[in-house]
Write a protein that holds these residues in place. Sequence first.
Motif, PDB file in Angstrom:
ATOM      1  N   TYR A 100       0.777  -1.235   0.000  1.00  0.00           N
ATOM      2  CA  TYR A 100       0.000   0.000   0.000  1.00  0.00           C
ATOM      3  C   TYR A 100       0.815   1.296   0.000  1.00  0.00           C
ATOM      4  O   TYR A 100       0.233   2.373   0.028  1.00  0.00           O
ATOM      5  CB  TYR A 100      -0.953   0.011   1.203  1.00  0.00           C
ATOM      6  CG  TYR A 100      -1.923  -1.145   1.193  1.00  0.00           C
ATOM      7  CD1 TYR A 100      -3.041  -1.132   0.361  1.00  0.00           C
ATOM      8  CD2 TYR A 100      -1.708  -2.266   1.989  1.00  0.00           C
ATOM      9  CE1 TYR A 100      -3.923  -2.201   0.339  1.00  0.00           C
ATOM     10  CE2 TYR A 100      -2.589  -3.339   1.973  1.00  0.00           C
ATOM     11  CZ  TYR A 100      -3.695  -3.304   1.144  1.00  0.00           C
ATOM     12  OH  TYR A 100      -4.566  -4.363   1.108  1.00  0.00           O
ATOM     13  N   LEU A 101       2.118   1.210  -0.007  1.00  0.00           N
ATOM     14  CA  LEU A 101       2.932   2.426  -0.033  1.00  0.00           C
ATOM     15  C   LEU A 101       4.019   2.236  -1.083  1.00  0.00           C
ATOM     16  O   LEU A 101       4.859   1.345  -0.959  1.00  0.00           O
ATOM     17  CB  LEU A 101       3.553   2.670   1.348  1.00  0.00           C
ATOM     18  CG  LEU A 101       4.027   4.096   1.635  1.00  0.00           C
ATOM     19  CD1 LEU A 101       2.873   5.080   1.561  1.00  0.00           C
ATOM     20  CD2 LEU A 101       4.681   4.169   3.003  1.00  0.00           C
ATOM     21  N   ALA A 127       7.072   9.529   0.847  1.00  0.00           N
ATOM     22  CA  ALA A 127       6.009   9.630   1.836  1.00  0.00           C
ATOM     23  C   ALA A 127       6.588   9.644   3.253  1.00  0.00           C
ATOM     24  O   ALA A 127       7.389   8.782   3.608  1.00  0.00           O
ATOM     25  CB  ALA A 127       5.051   8.453   1.680  1.00  0.00           C
ATOM     26  N   ASP A 128       6.177  10.620   4.051  1.00  0.00           N
ATOM     27  CA  ASP A 128       6.597  10.726   5.453  1.00  0.00           C
ATOM     28  C   ASP A 128       5.550  10.070   6.335  1.00  0.00           C
ATOM     29  O   ASP A 128       4.430  10.562   6.468  1.00  0.00           O
ATOM     30  CB  ASP A 128       6.763  12.198   5.851  1.00  0.00           C
ATOM     31  CG  ASP A 128       7.958  12.849   5.169  1.00  0.00           C
ATOM     32  OD1 ASP A 128       8.943  12.140   4.925  1.00  0.00           O
ATOM     33  OD2 ASP A 128       7.888  14.054   4.865  1.00  0.00           O
ATOM     34  N   ILE A 135      13.343   0.680   6.200  1.00  0.00           N
ATOM     35  CA  ILE A 135      12.758   1.957   6.588  1.00  0.00           C
ATOM     36  C   ILE A 135      13.873   2.840   7.127  1.00  0.00           C
ATOM     37  O   ILE A 135      14.809   2.350   7.763  1.00  0.00           O
ATOM     38  CB  ILE A 135      11.664   1.766   7.665  1.00  0.00           C
ATOM     39  CG1 ILE A 135      10.470   1.009   7.086  1.00  0.00           C
ATOM     40  CG2 ILE A 135      11.192   3.098   8.225  1.00  0.00           C
ATOM     41  CD1 ILE A 135       9.378   0.738   8.106  1.00  0.00           C
ATOM     42  N   ALA A 136      13.776   4.131   6.860  1.00  0.00           N
ATOM     43  CA  ALA A 136      14.718   5.101   7.415  1.00  0.00           C
ATOM     44  C   ALA A 136      13.927   6.216   8.093  1.00  0.00           C
ATOM     45  O   ALA A 136      12.713   6.352   7.891  1.00  0.00           O
ATOM     46  CB  ALA A 136      15.614   5.677   6.316  1.00  0.00           C
ATOM     47  N   THR A 184      12.889   3.192   2.107  1.00  0.00           N
ATOM     48  CA  THR A 184      14.082   3.527   1.333  1.00  0.00           C
ATOM     49  C   THR A 184      13.841   3.197  -0.143  1.00  0.00           C
ATOM     50  O   THR A 184      13.005   2.337  -0.471  1.00  0.00           O
ATOM     51  CB  THR A 184      15.299   2.739   1.838  1.00  0.00           C
ATOM     52  OG1 THR A 184      15.060   1.338   1.625  1.00  0.00           O
ATOM     53  CG2 THR A 184      15.538   2.997   3.325  1.00  0.00           C
ATOM     54  N   PRO A 185      14.544   3.860  -1.056  1.00  0.00           N
ATOM     55  CA  PRO A 185      14.410   3.509  -2.481  1.00  0.00           C
ATOM     56  C   PRO A 185      14.708   2.040  -2.745  1.00  0.00           C
ATOM     57  O   PRO A 185      14.072   1.408  -3.592  1.00  0.00           O
ATOM     58  CB  PRO A 185      15.441   4.424  -3.158  1.00  0.00           C
ATOM     59  CG  PRO A 185      15.551   5.606  -2.248  1.00  0.00           C
ATOM     60  CD  PRO A 185      15.416   5.036  -0.858  1.00  0.00           C
ATOM     61  N   GLN A 186      15.662   1.479  -1.983  1.00  0.00           N
ATOM     62  CA  GLN A 186      15.974   0.053  -2.145  1.00  0.00           C
ATOM     63  C   GLN A 186      14.789  -0.817  -1.741  1.00  0.00           C
ATOM     64  O   GLN A 186      14.496  -1.834  -2.380  1.00  0.00           O
ATOM     65  CB  GLN A 186      17.210  -0.306  -1.307  1.00  0.00           C
ATOM     66  CG  GLN A 186      18.495   0.368  -1.751  1.00  0.00           C
ATOM     67  CD  GLN A 186      18.641   1.790  -1.220  1.00  0.00           C
ATOM     68  OE1 GLN A 186      17.787   2.298  -0.472  1.00  0.00           O
ATOM     69  NE2 GLN A 186      19.722   2.450  -1.600  1.00  0.00           N
TER      70      GLN A 186
END
Length: 319
Positions: free
Chosen positions: A28-29, A34-35, A68-69, A82-84
Motif C-alpha cells: 500500500y505504499l 512519503a513521510d 525503513i529510514a 528507502t528507495p531500495q
Amino acid sequence: MNPDDVRVPRAQAGSSPQHLLTTVLGEYLDSSDADLPSAAVIAILREFGVSEPSARAALSRLVKRGLIATRRKGRSPVYHLTPQAIAKHRSRMRHFLNFGSRPTPWTGEWVQASFSIPTAGQASRHALRRSLTALGFVGLYDSVWIRPGSDAAPVKEALSELLRHVEGARWSVLRVRFDDEAGPHGPASAYDLSSLASAYSSFVRQYAPLRAAALSGAVDATRALVARTSAMDSWRRFADIDPDLPPHLLPQPWPRQEARETFLDIHTALGSLAQARLVQVATPHWPDAASWITHFQASRNPARPEPTGGRHGSGPSAG
C-alpha cells in the motif's frame, strides 16, 4: 449474503508484527517520499491486533534491516521507505501476483550441486543446506542437490563462499538432463508434491467463503484490509516454496490454478476497499495519507502489476 455471516480470516498464525508491517507497506505504499508518522503505523497494526509496543518494535527492526529510514519533520521523526525497499517491494509484488500465471518455459535443464565435506565441517554442511534451500534447491541424494533451470551462478557463489575455507571440502556444479525425467526415480521424486497439492487445496477451501463474499460485495471496508492481507500472506508462501515444475512432472489434477484464481479474485475485489480502510485508519495521525496510500493489483500485462490510487501513485491502474 449477509455481511455478518462472513468469517474473514485473520492474518496467518505466527505472522510477526514485523512481517505484517512489511506486507502492508509493500502492498500500500509505493514511494520513498512519503513521510509516515509512527502513530499512523501503530494505528495500522492495531487493525491486526498488534499492540503499540510490538508495533514500535517492528518499526525499529525494519529500520535496522534498512527497509525503513527516519528523517526529521518538525519536532518528531517520521519514517519513510528507502528507495531500495521500494524496488524490492515492486519486484516481490510482481513475483507474487504473476506466480502461476503461465507454464514455465521448459528446456529439460537442471542445475546440480554436489559437495563433499569432512566430518569436522558439520556446521558448514548445515549452513550450506540452508543456503541451497533458500536458492530453491532440493536434495536428490544426501550431497546431491538439484533445481530446475539453467542459472548456475547463484549456487556457484554460495558454494564458494561457504566452503572455500573448509579444509578438505570439494564441490561441483553441473547443468544436467535426466534420461527418465518423469519416472518414479526422476528429479520430481525429490519434491513432496503431494503435500504441496494438499496445501493448495486447503488454501482454496479456507478462502472459498471470503472469495464468494468479496465477489458479491459482502465484505465491507472495515474487514477488507485484514482479509486481503491474510490472503496475500497465505499466497506469498506458495510463490516461495513451489518449485514451479513443468506440467509433465506434476501430479494431475494440479490445484495451483484454482488457488491462484481464488487469491486473485479476493485481492482484486478488495483492493479499493482495503485502501480506503487504510486511509481511514491512518488519516487522524497522518493528514496526507490519502495522497500516498495506494494498492497493487494484477495487471493485464503480467510483467507489470501496478500500484493504483493515491494522488502520488507511481503509475495508473492497469487492472
